[in-house]
Design an enzyme around this catalytic site. Structure first.
Site, PDB file in Angstrom:
ATOM      1  N   HIS A 143      63.647  39.915  -1.979  1.00 54.41           N
ATOM      2  CA  HIS A 143      62.241  40.325  -1.926  1.00 54.41           C
ATOM      3  C   HIS A 143      62.143  41.578  -1.059  1.00 54.41           C
ATOM      4  O   HIS A 143      62.309  41.493   0.156  1.00 54.41           O
ATOM      5  CB  HIS A 143      61.369  39.212  -1.325  1.00 54.41           C
ATOM      6  CG  HIS A 143      61.365  37.947  -2.122  1.00 54.41           C
ATOM      7  ND1 HIS A 143      60.433  37.693  -3.104  1.00 54.41           N
ATOM      8  CD2 HIS A 143      62.186  36.864  -2.114  1.00 54.41           C
ATOM      9  CE1 HIS A 143      60.670  36.504  -3.646  1.00 54.41           C
ATOM     10  NE2 HIS A 143      61.740  35.978  -3.061  1.00 54.41           N
ATOM     11  N   ARG A 157      59.417  44.289   0.040  1.00 51.52           N
ATOM     12  CA  ARG A 157      57.945  44.152   0.058  1.00 51.52           C
ATOM     13  C   ARG A 157      57.237  45.434  -0.338  1.00 51.52           C
ATOM     14  O   ARG A 157      56.139  45.704   0.138  1.00 51.52           O
ATOM     15  CB  ARG A 157      57.490  43.718   1.450  1.00 51.52           C
ATOM     16  CG  ARG A 157      58.195  42.478   2.000  1.00 51.52           C
ATOM     17  CD  ARG A 157      57.964  41.260   1.143  1.00 51.52           C
ATOM     18  NE  ARG A 157      58.448  40.046   1.803  1.00 51.52           N
ATOM     19  CZ  ARG A 157      58.498  38.860   1.217  1.00 51.52           C
ATOM     20  NH1 ARG A 157      58.130  38.730  -0.044  1.00 51.52           N
ATOM     21  NH2 ARG A 157      58.940  37.810   1.871  1.00 51.52           N
ATOM     22  N   ASN A 198      57.083  39.513  -6.685  1.00 47.53           N
ATOM     23  CA  ASN A 198      55.889  39.137  -5.906  1.00 47.53           C
ATOM     24  C   ASN A 198      55.514  40.174  -4.847  1.00 47.53           C
ATOM     25  O   ASN A 198      55.320  39.874  -3.682  1.00 47.53           O
ATOM     26  CB  ASN A 198      56.041  37.738  -5.277  1.00 47.53           C
ATOM     27  CG  ASN A 198      57.146  37.645  -4.238  1.00 47.53           C
ATOM     28  OD1 ASN A 198      58.061  38.463  -4.215  1.00 47.53           O
ATOM     29  ND2 ASN A 198      57.078  36.638  -3.379  1.00 47.53           N
ATOM     30  N   ASP A 252      58.812  34.183  -9.222  1.00 49.47           N
ATOM     31  CA  ASP A 252      59.338  33.593  -7.987  1.00 49.47           C
ATOM     32  C   ASP A 252      58.382  33.777  -6.811  1.00 49.47           C
ATOM     33  O   ASP A 252      57.779  34.825  -6.629  1.00 49.47           O
ATOM     34  CB  ASP A 252      60.691  34.193  -7.620  1.00 49.47           C
ATOM     35  CG  ASP A 252      61.232  33.537  -6.366  1.00 49.47           C
ATOM     36  OD1 ASP A 252      61.483  32.322  -6.394  1.00 49.47           O
ATOM     37  OD2 ASP A 252      61.347  34.227  -5.334  1.00 49.47           O
ATOM     38  N   ASN A 287      61.063  28.258   1.731  1.00 50.22           N
ATOM     39  CA  ASN A 287      60.723  27.448   0.559  1.00 50.22           C
ATOM     40  C   ASN A 287      61.673  27.746  -0.596  1.00 50.22           C
ATOM     41  O   ASN A 287      61.746  28.897  -1.010  1.00 50.22           O
ATOM     42  CB  ASN A 287      59.283  27.755   0.122  1.00 50.22           C
ATOM     43  CG  ASN A 287      58.821  26.807  -0.954  1.00 50.22           C
ATOM     44  OD1 ASN A 287      59.278  25.672  -1.030  1.00 50.22           O
ATOM     45  ND2 ASN A 287      57.942  27.269  -1.816  1.00 50.22           N
ATOM     46  N   ASP A 291      68.161  35.376  -1.504  1.00 49.35           N
ATOM     47  CA  ASP A 291      66.717  35.111  -1.371  1.00 49.35           C
ATOM     48  C   ASP A 291      66.172  35.784  -0.105  1.00 49.35           C
ATOM     49  O   ASP A 291      65.368  35.211   0.631  1.00 49.35           O
ATOM     50  CB  ASP A 291      66.379  33.615  -1.400  1.00 49.35           C
ATOM     51  CG  ASP A 291      64.910  33.380  -1.785  1.00 49.35           C
ATOM     52  OD1 ASP A 291      64.175  34.369  -1.968  1.00 49.35           O
ATOM     53  OD2 ASP A 291      64.503  32.205  -1.892  1.00 49.35           O
ATOM     54  N   HIS A 330      59.832  38.742   6.679  1.00 53.61           N
ATOM     55  CA  HIS A 330      58.468  38.549   7.187  1.00 53.61           C
ATOM     56  C   HIS A 330      58.370  39.113   8.591  1.00 53.61           C
ATOM     57  O   HIS A 330      59.301  38.983   9.391  1.00 53.61           O
ATOM     58  CB  HIS A 330      58.084  37.063   7.199  1.00 53.61           C
ATOM     59  CG  HIS A 330      57.779  36.529   5.835  1.00 53.61           C
ATOM     60  ND1 HIS A 330      56.704  36.951   5.090  1.00 53.61           N
ATOM     61  CD2 HIS A 330      58.438  35.622   5.065  1.00 53.61           C
ATOM     62  CE1 HIS A 330      56.692  36.319   3.922  1.00 53.61           C
ATOM     63  NE2 HIS A 330      57.748  35.518   3.867  1.00 53.61           N
TER      64      HIS A 330
HETATM   65  O1  DOR Z   1      60.716  31.114   1.431  1.00 51.47           O
HETATM   66  C1  DOR Z   1      60.321  31.781   0.480  1.00 51.47           C
HETATM   67  N1  DOR Z   1      59.913  33.063   0.631  1.00 51.47           N
HETATM   68  N2  DOR Z   1      60.243  31.210  -0.716  1.00 51.47           N
HETATM   69  C2  DOR Z   1      59.658  31.815  -1.763  1.00 51.47           C
HETATM   70  O2  DOR Z   1      59.610  31.236  -2.817  1.00 51.47           O
HETATM   71  C3  DOR Z   1      59.045  33.153  -1.623  1.00 51.47           C
HETATM   72  C4  DOR Z   1      59.650  33.887  -0.497  1.00 51.47           C
HETATM   73  C5  DOR Z   1      58.825  35.062  -0.087  1.00 51.47           C
HETATM   74  O3  DOR Z   1      58.475  35.888  -0.937  1.00 51.47           O
HETATM   75  O4  DOR Z   1      58.545  35.186   1.111  1.00 51.47           O
HETATM   76 ZN    ZN Z   2      61.441  31.018  -4.970  1.00 53.76          ZN
HETATM   77 ZN    ZN Z   3      62.562  34.145  -3.665  1.00 52.47          ZN
END
Ligand code: DOR
Ligand code: ZN
Ligand code: ZN
Length: 425
Positions: A62, A64, A94, A152, A278, A305, A309
């Site tokens: 991800h 951002r 996302n 996702d 998650n 993944d 943040h």
């Molecule tokens: O922990 C997670 N962070 N799970 C997800 O499905 C999305 C991801 C995020 O975009 O921060």
């Molecule tokens: Zn996910």
């Molecule tokens: Zn993800």
């Protein structure tokens, strides 16, 4: 421009090669893989006692950008990738706005090309705006460079829409990455269900909230004879159901992330929001089954993944903190430390799950060291120990539960299209 890598131990899963050779690249393409190449070169790397592998491919990151560039932007995300030995990254949809149209795709690809040699491959959302209602125009967007589709961050809850999107993904031969979660079972939960949640007074999600969604998705994919890729497998039951499906000949592939084979929900003790993710970190039996799934081939891919943040989203009461763990800079070393060093899987298998198998999923003609292929190569020291230090993290966000861990395996060089894009000093 000629680059010569001398005396490295090549580990290349595509032809099961594990031997010392020199590699000569010219203008970004691998020209020779031989013993004792003596040709004049512009740059020579001494890779003696180092491992030389295809540039790592991450099928699940991800970044951002656009939308939350204070957490990560394409430039910092690429820096993190380079540092971690990744030369190709699939970035999830996302963002804000969501990757569901050609303008966002073009923005991402152009910005990445301008600032880094890392290949950035976007996925588009399955549904427009990730709202779960209307299908994104996959056929049109494929021409702009997407390598997959995924909502996702959340599941596609409507089974009929999922079925249609699987038909679409088959028609356009583009993989669908499914985030499997029964929201009706996870709503209000903030970690894994179990003793740790009880003792912390937090509400936990049961394993079946993941495995039941996986089972349903697999059956839907089977019914329309489409491929499906399951994201971030974290539970014992998920591995078991995918194992059965594969035996049955269903076209399912899956990934897990480093934190699911190395950590348990013990990590949440003290309300550690850097361990909030998650799907959530599970228990010891889940970790054992994830490792078994990696070793018997049920789990095809290790993906980071990478979910950056900002502190402001993590320095909060546990229930309010955002989910996510960064992973690009630590994935290879966590694999080395928790799988290879502990003899759970071989070095060849680990590299296969981070190069060849990811390429098989997204089909981008990378993930192998071969004459005539693009010279995307990572060189690392399998024995070098290092401590994960927040101050040294290149990602804009530092949300890692591995900070302070001692890990084995340090990336020394990352090479993309024959150019050194990262060197460890
Ligand atoms: O922990 C997670 N962070 N799970 C997800 O499905 C999305 C991801 C995020 O975009 O921060
Ligand atoms: Zn996910
Ligand atoms: Zn993800």
């Amino acid at each position: 421009m000629k680059l010569l890598i001398k005396n490295g131990r090549i580990v290349n899963p595509a032809n099961n090669l594990e031997e010392t050779f020199d590699i000569l690249s010219e203008n970004g393409i691998i020209k020779k893989i031989e013993k004792n190449i003596t040709e004049n070169s512009d740059v020579i790397i001494n890779a003696k006692h180092k491992i030389v592998i295809p540039g790592l491919i991450d099928v699940h990151s991800h970044f951002r950008d656009p939308g939350e560039t204070h957490k990560e932007d394409i430039i910092s995300g690429c820096k993190a990738a380079e540092t971690g030995g990744f030369t190709s990254i699939v970035c999830m949809a996302n963002t804000n706005p969501v990757i569901d149209n050609e303008f966002v795709i073009k923005y991402i690809i152009d910005k990445a090309k301008k600032f880094s040699k890392v290949n950035i491959f976007p996925v588009a959302s399955i549904t427009k705006g990730m709202l779960g209602n209307e299908l994104t125009e996959v056929g049109k967007l494929k021409k702009f460079g997407i390598v997959g589709i995924s909502d996702d961050g959340k599941p596609v809850e409507n089974a009929s829409i999922l079925r249609n999107s699987l038909l679409y993904s088959k028609m356009f031969n583009i993989p669908l990455f499914s985030h499997c979660e029964r929201l009706d079972m996870t709503s209000g939960t903030v970690m894994n269900e179990g003793i740790m949640a009880t003792s912390l007074g937090l509400i936990g999600a049961p394993n079946v909230s993941e495995s039941a969604a996986i089972a349903a998705d697999i059956l839907i994919a089977e019914s329309v004879n489409s491929k499906i890729h399951i994201c971030h497998v974290s539970t014992k039951e998920s591995v078991e159901i995918i194992r059965i499906a594969k035996k049955k000949g269903i076209k399912v592939t899956c990934e897990t992330a480093p934190h699911y084979f190395s950590l348990t929900d013990e990590m949440v003790r003290g309300y550690n929001t850097n361990a909030k993710v998650n799907p959530p970190l599970r228990d010891h039996n889940d970790v054992l089954e994830i490792i078994k799934g990696l070793s018997d081939g049920t789990i095809d891919i290790i993906a980071s993944d990478h979910a950056p943040h900002h502190e402001d989203d993590k320095n909060l009461p546990f229930c309010m903190a955002k989910c996510g763990i960064i992973g690009l800079e630590t994935s290879l070393a966590i694999g080395m430390t928790f799988l290879v060093k502990k003899e759970k899987i071989s070095l060849m298998e680990l590299i296969k799950k981070m190069t060849l198998n990811p390429n098989k999923l997204i089909n981008v003609d990378r993930g192998s060291i071969e004459v005539g292929k693009v010279s995307d190569i990572t060189i690392f020291d399998e024995k070098e120990k290092w401590i994960v230090d927040a101050k040294k993290i290149k990602s804009k966000s530092k949300n890692s539960p591995f900070i302070g861990f001692e890990l084995y395996g340090k990336v020394k060089y990352t090479i993309a299209a024959g150019e050194i894009i990262y060197k460890d000093d």
